[in-house]
Design an enzyme around this catalytic site. Structure first.
Site, mmCIF file in Angstrom:
data_model
loop_
_atom_site.group_PDB
_atom_site.id
_atom_site.type_symbol
_atom_site.label_atom_id
_atom_site.label_comp_id
_atom_site.label_asym_id
_atom_site.label_seq_id
_atom_site.Cartn_x
_atom_site.Cartn_y
_atom_site.Cartn_z
ATOM 1 N N SER A 48 0.823 -1.277 0.016
ATOM 2 C CA SER A 48 -0.083 0.067 0.139
ATOM 3 C C SER A 48 0.664 1.279 0.003
ATOM 4 O O SER A 48 0.480 2.229 -0.185
ATOM 5 C CB SER A 48 -0.872 -0.106 1.415
ATOM 6 O OG SER A 48 -0.143 0.206 2.444
ATOM 7 N N GLN A 49 2.139 1.118 0.251
ATOM 8 C CA GLN A 49 3.157 2.176 0.091
ATOM 9 C C GLN A 49 3.321 3.120 -1.170
ATOM 10 O O GLN A 49 3.286 4.302 -0.924
ATOM 11 C CB GLN A 49 4.425 2.008 0.940
ATOM 12 C CG GLN A 49 4.409 1.221 2.186
ATOM 13 C CD GLN A 49 5.774 1.023 2.756
ATOM 14 O OE1 GLN A 49 6.560 0.697 1.981
ATOM 15 N NE2 GLN A 49 5.868 0.729 4.101
ATOM 16 N N ASP A 82 1.822 -6.583 9.399
ATOM 17 C CA ASP A 82 3.266 -6.223 10.125
ATOM 18 C C ASP A 82 2.884 -7.104 11.554
ATOM 19 O O ASP A 82 4.140 -7.266 12.285
ATOM 20 C CB ASP A 82 3.369 -5.060 10.490
ATOM 21 C CG ASP A 82 4.071 -4.180 9.270
ATOM 22 O OD1 ASP A 82 4.549 -5.010 8.158
ATOM 23 O OD2 ASP A 82 4.273 -3.000 9.193
#
Length: 414
Positions: free
Chosen positions: A158-159, A300
């Site tokens: 998504s970065q 994460d």
């Protein structure tokens, strides 16, 4: 039993997003309690290399923004190991204009960037990559970005989308990004909320379709929340030691999706209390298994659950985490291999891992220079004396004081 207060440092995700936005803002931004770690230091150093003044005090970083459509300093941008620097700063630099050489460590060079490179080219920048063109290093030349509509491959990270959205207000025309198969959606919600905090609104006109209009950010004062991903380790440690731990400043109002990790611990039998400004976890007598959980949105933290899963009373299956194979390490493989070294029955697939209960044996844990592998197995080590990390110092990427804090809270030699 009374709760022990854990000292969890500021969010890496919020710190680096706030730094990027502050660099583009009109005026001065004061970041209170930012995370001070390898990744955030690398990000701040990269901004300084671009000509953005960043004054670093003990508990406050002060950023003097470059204003609307900044003309940044051309030159080399060293991203170290920081994926956020490699994915957020190229759109910022391209929107301002100039010629920039982006590079990073071998570990960061191995991480993919092709969707972002393709998007920058579609927006009018020239990108001249080395090697196969899928990642660092590359040379970026731009005279500003035109905006418009594009489709962004988003199933691996998504970065890319976060970086483009944050640079969107500086583009000549409205930017609309369609992001099919978007992973880690909570991080996009975080980006949008932080942009709003600095005065820019993102609109959504359909599933995974985002629009940012030209405008300007305004410098502000911003208090960085404790890192929810890091908090997962102390919460998991409480769950497996029967302790009670609270984290202040991380409650129901948090911008971080990884705060939802405590919901998974609740499913595993922990007692969880979420207030507006704090979360408390009390460990059960026996960790409960026998469930499947999709941790794609909070990937994460999947290693945190996987590391303690052998201590449950039934198997735990974690799904939706295929994109975690493209992080600092192949995290599914890293967890599977290290758990197997401890004698734990493990099965894996392209995007899942299943761990069965056992009494783990001590082993040497290969961290693969991945801070989250080291921190996850440190939690298991509270119940498995003799477990040894081959690279305990790699935690400095996000939490330099991790081992000392774990020892303070739960005993041991840290």
């Amino acid at each position: 039993m009374s709760a022990v207060w854990a000292r969890v440092p500021g969010s890496k995700s919020l710190t680096n997003r706030a730094l990027a936005i502050a660099a583009m803002a009109d005026g001065v931004t004061e970041l209170d309690d930012p995370l001070v770690s390898d990744d955030t230091t690398a990000f701040a150093n990269a901004l300084v290399a671009l000509g953005v003044p960043v004054e670093r005090q003990a508990r406050r970083w002060i950023v003097t923004g470059m204003g609307e459509a900044p003309r940044l300093r051309s030159g080399g941008v060293w991203c170290e190991d920081a994926g956020t620097a490699a994915r957020f700063l190229p759109p910022v630099a391209a929107a301002g204009g100039g010629a920039f050489d982006f590079d990073g460590t071998d570990q960061l060079r191995a991480r993919p960037l092709r969707p972002l490179i393709d998007a920058l080219r579609a927006l009018g920048a020239t990108v001249e990559p080395a090697g196969d063109g899928g990642g660092l290093p590359f040379r970026l030349v731009s005279d500003g970005l035109k905006g418009g509509e594009l489709t962004l491959a988003s199933r691996t990270s998504s970065q890319y989308l976060s970086g483009l959205l944050m640079a969107g207000p500086l583009m000549a025309n409205p930017l609309t990004v369609v992001a099919p198969e978007l992973v880690s959606r909570p991080y996009i919600d975080m980006t949008i909320a932080l942009m709003a905090r600095f005065g820019v609104r993102v609109t959504e006109s359909g599933p995974d379709r985002f629009t940012v209009h030209p405008g300007r950010y305004v410098g502000t004062r911003y208090l960085v929340e404790p890192d929810a991903s890091t908090a997962s380790y102390v919460f998991a440690a409480a769950a497996v030691t029967g302790s009670e731990v609270s984290v202040n400043g991380l409650g129901s109002a948090s911008l971080q999706g990884d705060r939802q990790f405590v919901d998974v611990l609740s499913q595993a039998g922990a007692e969880v209390t979420v207030e507006s400004d704090r979360v408390t976890v009390r460990g059960p007598r026996q960790l409960r298994g026998g469930f499947t959980v999709d941790m794609g949105p909070i990937s994460d933290t999947f290693m945190t659950l996987a590391a303690i899963a052998p201590l449950a009373d039934a198997p735990i299956r974690i799904t939706g985490v295929g994109h975690a194979r493209l992080k600092e390490s192949d995290r599914i493989d890293a967890m599977a291999q290290n758990l197997a070294a401890c004698g734990v029955p493990v099965r894996t697939g392209p995007d899942w891992i299943e761990i069965s209960p056992t009494d783990p044996s001590p082993a040497l844990i290969h961290c693969r220079r991945d801070h989250r592998i080291a921190m996850s197995f440190s939690v298991l080590g509270l119940r498995v004396p003799g477990l040894v990390l081959d690279d305990p110092a790699c935690v400095s990427k996000t939490f330099p004081g991790f081992h000392a804090e774990l020892a303070r809270l739960f005993g041991g030699d840290g």
